[in-house]
Design a protein around this motif. Structure first.
Motif, short mmCIF file in Angstrom:
data_model
loop_
_atom_site.label_atom_id
_atom_site.label_comp_id
_atom_site.label_asym_id
_atom_site.label_seq_id
_atom_site.Cartn_x
_atom_site.Cartn_y
_atom_site.Cartn_z
N LEU A 166 -132.10 31.85 83.48
CA LEU A 166 -132.01 31.74 82.02
C LEU A 166 -132.61 32.98 81.38
CD1 LEU A 166 -133.25 28.07 81.74
CD2 LEU A 166 -130.93 28.85 81.34
N CYS A 178 -130.70 32.35 76.21
CA CYS A 178 -129.96 31.16 76.64
C CYS A 178 -130.39 29.95 75.80
CB CYS A 178 -130.20 30.88 78.12
SG CYS A 178 -129.25 31.93 79.22
N LEU A 228 -126.86 34.02 83.32
CA LEU A 228 -126.92 32.66 83.83
C LEU A 228 -125.76 32.40 84.79
CD1 LEU A 228 -128.26 29.87 83.82
CD2 LEU A 228 -126.83 29.30 81.85
N CYS A 235 -123.38 32.65 79.21
CA CYS A 235 -124.31 33.78 79.39
C CYS A 235 -123.99 34.44 80.73
CB CYS A 235 -125.74 33.26 79.37
SG CYS A 235 -126.96 34.52 79.80
#
Length: 156
Positions: free
Chosen positions: A71, A75, A65, A62
């Protein structure tokens, strides 16, 4: 007495189909799009179920992230899909509870779509803006809470 021949009227053209009321589609044609949609979803889940996202190197990380350590609401979504595909619902909820709820919502909407298509009724999802704002707010709250210490149970 000379009579002038009268012209023979041309045959009237067949009426064209009314574009406002097209001929009803066959059942197979009405179910083609929902079936193709489900085939795509099943193919994606089969792939994610086969190629484990818990092993590094199979999927990209991600970007949010990776860059910030925060997050996002998505995620853990691949790990959640992998867990659903392998039948581990507890792990799926642990990876991303919001994604599992989304899978359930999709399943219900797809079933409604199939029933409506079978009956020849078009499927339309028309939510008021307040609903869309509510869904966005729920995703934002989910994202914030899972990044706080007391919400660590929602983190993947």
């Amino acid at each position: 007495m000379d009579t002038v021949p009268q012209p023979v009227p041309a045959p009237s053209p067949r009426p064209s189909p009314d574009p406002a009321h097209p001929a009803p589609a066959t059942l197979a044609r009405r179910l083609a799009v929902p079936a193709a949609t489900m085939a795509g979803v099943l193919a994606a889940f089969a792939y994610v179920g086969t190629v484990d996202p818990n092993e590094p190197g199979h999927y990209p990380a991600c970007p949010l992230l990776r860059l910030t350590g925060i997050l996002c609401p998505g995620c853990g979504g691949l790990r959640s899909a992998h867990a659903v595909a392998t039948g581990d619902l507890a792990a799926a909820f642990g990876a991303n509870a919001m994604a599992v709820v989304g899978y359930g919502v999709f399943a219900v909407l797809w079933a409604v779509w199939v029933v409506r298509a079978t009956r020849g009724v078009p499927m339309r999802i028309a939510l008021r803006p307040a609903w869309w704002w509510g869904i966005g707010a729920a995703a934002a709250v989910f994202s914030v809470v899972r990044n706080l210490p007391f919400g660590s149970a929602l983190a993947p």
